[in-house]
Scaffold this motif. Structure first.
Motif, PDB file in Angstrom:
ATOM      1  N   ALA A 213     -65.970 -85.986 -62.381  1.00  0.00           N
ATOM      2  CA  ALA A 213     -66.984 -84.931 -62.308  1.00  0.00           C
ATOM      3  C   ALA A 213     -67.999 -85.098 -63.425  1.00  0.00           C
ATOM      4  N   TYR A 214     -69.266 -84.921 -63.071  1.00  0.00           N
ATOM      5  CA  TYR A 214     -70.354 -84.905 -64.048  1.00  0.00           C
ATOM      6  C   TYR A 214     -71.009 -83.531 -63.981  1.00  0.00           C
ATOM      7  N   TYR A 215     -70.986 -82.800 -65.101  1.00  0.00           N
ATOM      8  CA  TYR A 215     -71.604 -81.477 -65.164  1.00  0.00           C
ATOM      9  C   TYR A 215     -73.002 -81.579 -65.783  1.00  0.00           C
ATOM     10  N   ASN A 216     -73.774 -80.498 -65.629  1.00  0.00           N
ATOM     11  CA  ASN A 216     -75.159 -80.472 -66.141  1.00  0.00           C
ATOM     12  C   ASN A 216     -75.898 -81.727 -65.696  1.00  0.00           C
ATOM     13  N   THR A 217     -75.776 -81.994 -64.408  1.00  0.00           N
ATOM     14  CA  THR A 217     -76.240 -83.271 -63.861  1.00  0.00           C
ATOM     15  C   THR A 217     -77.204 -83.059 -62.696  1.00  0.00           C
ATOM     16  N   GLU A 218     -78.250 -83.864 -62.675  1.00  0.00           N
ATOM     17  CA  GLU A 218     -79.190 -83.866 -61.565  1.00  0.00           C
ATOM     18  C   GLU A 218     -79.317 -85.278 -61.004  1.00  0.00           C
ATOM     19  N   VAL A 219     -79.385 -85.381 -59.701  1.00  0.00           N
ATOM     20  CA  VAL A 219     -79.607 -86.669 -59.050  1.00  0.00           C
ATOM     21  C   VAL A 219     -81.091 -86.987 -59.134  1.00  0.00           C
ATOM     22  N   GLU A 228     -78.457 -92.573 -58.706  1.00  0.00           N
ATOM     23  CA  GLU A 228     -78.924 -92.472 -60.080  1.00  0.00           C
ATOM     24  C   GLU A 228     -78.936 -91.014 -60.501  1.00  0.00           C
ATOM     25  N   ILE A 229     -78.420 -90.743 -61.710  1.00  0.00           N
ATOM     26  CA  ILE A 229     -78.277 -89.374 -62.171  1.00  0.00           C
ATOM     27  C   ILE A 229     -78.763 -89.215 -63.610  1.00  0.00           C
ATOM     28  N   ASN A 230     -79.112 -87.993 -63.923  1.00  0.00           N
ATOM     29  CA  ASN A 230     -79.411 -87.591 -65.299  1.00  0.00           C
ATOM     30  C   ASN A 230     -78.338 -86.582 -65.684  1.00  0.00           C
ATOM     31  N   THR A 231     -77.415 -86.990 -66.540  1.00  0.00           N
ATOM     32  CA  THR A 231     -76.315 -86.121 -66.918  1.00  0.00           C
ATOM     33  C   THR A 231     -76.395 -85.812 -68.406  1.00  0.00           C
ATOM     34  N   ASN A 232     -76.693 -84.554 -68.714  1.00  0.00           N
ATOM     35  CA  ASN A 232     -76.859 -84.119 -70.107  1.00  0.00           C
ATOM     36  C   ASN A 232     -77.885 -84.977 -70.853  1.00  0.00           C
ATOM     37  N   GLY A 233     -78.944 -85.354 -70.137  1.00  0.00           N
ATOM     38  CA  GLY A 233     -80.014 -86.128 -70.756  1.00  0.00           C
ATOM     39  C   GLY A 233     -79.815 -87.626 -70.734  1.00  0.00           C
TER      40      GLY A 233
END
Length: 327
Positions: A213-219, A228-233
Motif C-alpha cells: 500500500a502507498y498512502y498520500n499517493t496520486e497516480v 507512475e505515482i507521486n507518493t509523499n512527494g
C-alpha cells in the motif's frame, strides 16, 4: 404510450415506486436501460452488502438471505421475484434519451419508443459515470473503473486505486486469487466507511506485506507496462499489468440539467427538491434514491431512500384527488 407516471430507472427504488403506483391505481411504466436492477447486476460477483437483508426490503416484502448481510446474487433474486410476482410494468434494455415538458405533459423519448405522462420520477442512481483520475494512459485497455471477478487478475501485477469498500474488496479478493496487488490511496489511511468486518482484514494484509500500500499517493501516468505515482512527494514507477481505478461514481448531472432541474453551484451539485414531497423545481418531476445526494453518493442508500416511493406517490395521489375535486 400514454400513462400517468413514467419512472426512469428500474433499480430497487424505481421498483418500489412502481409498486406504490400500482397500489394507488396510477398507471405507470418503468424504463430501465439494462436488466432488472441493472446497477446491482453490474456489482462484483462476490459483493456483500453493508446493510442487513431486512433493510433492503421494499414494500414490506420479506428478504430472506443465508447470512445477515446478503450477497449480490441473493439481492438479484429478491428484486427479480418482486418484479415478476407483481407483474410490474417495466420495459428493460430501453434507455431514456430525452425528457421534454410542454404544458402539463412530459414527453419521454427512449431508445425504443415515446411516452407521455403527467408525472415523472427520476431514480437512476449514480453507478453509470465513474470519477476519472484524468491522467495520461487512463484510456488504455488495461485500465477499468469497474471490477467483476478476481479470477481474471490471477498471476498479474494489479494496481487498485482507491480506499473505499469497492477498492478494498477488490484488493483482498484479487490477492487471494493470486494477484500481486498494490493499493494506491490518495489519503493517509484506509477509508473510514469501509465495512467494519473488512477493514481489519485489509489493514492486516498490508501490515504483513501481502498487499503493498502507498498512502498520500496520486497516480501521474499509466503506460502499457507501468504505473507512475507521486507518493509523499517522491516520484516512482511501478511494474504493472492491470489497473482498477475504483475511485467512485457520480450521477448524470447533464441529464438532470437538460430537464431543467437546478443544481447547487458548489462541487456537491445537489439537485433542488422539496424534502416533503421529493418534487424538484420542475413541477411534477420527482427524484428518488441516491441521485438526490449529488456528489455525496454515500448519503442515500436503499435502506434510507426506499421511503421516497411512498412519499412521492402520496404527493401524486393527493394532486390527482385535488384535480378530480376541481373538475
Amino acid at each position: 404510450m400514454q400513462v400517468d407516471l413514467i419512472i426512469v430507472g428500474g433499480g430497487p427504488i424505481g421498483i418500489a415506486c412502481g409498486l406504490e403506483a400500482q397500489k394507488n391505481n396510477i398507471s405507470y411504466v418503468i424504463l430501465e436501460k439494462g436488466p432488472i436492477v441493472n446497477s446491482l447486476f453490474n456489482y462484483p460477483v462476490n459483493m456483500q452488502f453493508f446493510s442487513s437483508s431486512e433493510k433492503l426490503e421494499i414494500d414490506d416484502i420479506p428478504f430472506i438471505s443465508k447470512e445477515a448481510k446478503p450477497k449480490r446474487d441473493e439481492a438479484l433474486e429478491y428484486y427479480r421475484r418482486i418484479v415478476t410476482s407483481n407483474d410490474l410494468n417495466i420495459n428493460l434494455f430501453e434507455k431514456v434519451e430525452r425528457i421534454h415538458k410542454e404544458g402539463d405533459t412530459f414527453t419521454v423519448q427512449s431508445s425504443k419508443d415515446t411516452y407521455q405522462g403527467r408525472y415523472v420520477i427520476i431514480a437512476t442512481g449514480f453507478y453509470d459515470i465513474p470519477n476519472t483520475i484524468d491522467v495520461p494512459g487512463e484510456d488504455l485497455p488495461k485500465v477499468s473503473h469497474y471490477y467483476d471477478n478476481p479470477h481474471f487478475y490471477a498471476k498479474q501485477k494489479l494496481a487498485v486505486i482507491g480506499a473505499s469498500n469497492s477498492a478494498v474488496d477488490a484488493a483482498l479478493e484479487c490477492y487471494r486469487k493470486g494477484a500481486e496487488v498494490t493499493l494506491l490511496v490518495r489519503g493517509p489511511e484506509i477509508g473510514k466507511r469501509v465495512k467494519y468486518w473488512v477493514k481489519p482484514d485489509i489493514e492486516n494484509r498490508i501490515k504483513e506485506g501481502s498487499i503493498k500500500a502507498y498512502y498520500n499517493t496520486e497516480v501521474t501516468a499509466i503506460t502499457a507496462k507501468h504505473i507512475e505515482i507521486n507518493t509523499n512527494g517522491e516520484m516512482m514507477r511501478l511494474d504493472n499489468d492491470y489497473v482498477l481505478a475504483l475511485t467512485g461514481y457520480k450521477p448524470n448531472f447533464s441529464f438532470l440539467e437538460k430537464i431543467g432541474v437546478q443544481l447547487s453551484d458548489d462541487a456537491k451539485r445537489y439537485p433542488q427538491y422539496d424534502e416533503a414531497s421529493m418534487e424538484t423545481n420542475v413541477e411534477n418531476l420527482y427524484l428518488a434514491g441516491v441521485i438526490c445526494g449529488g456528489m455525496d453518493t454515500h448519503i442515500w442508500f436503499i435502506e434510507n431512500s426506499r421511503v421516497h416511493a411512498k412519499t412521492i406517490l402520496q404527493d401524486i395521489t393527493g394532486k390527482e384527488q385535488q384535480a378530480e375535486q376541481n373538475a
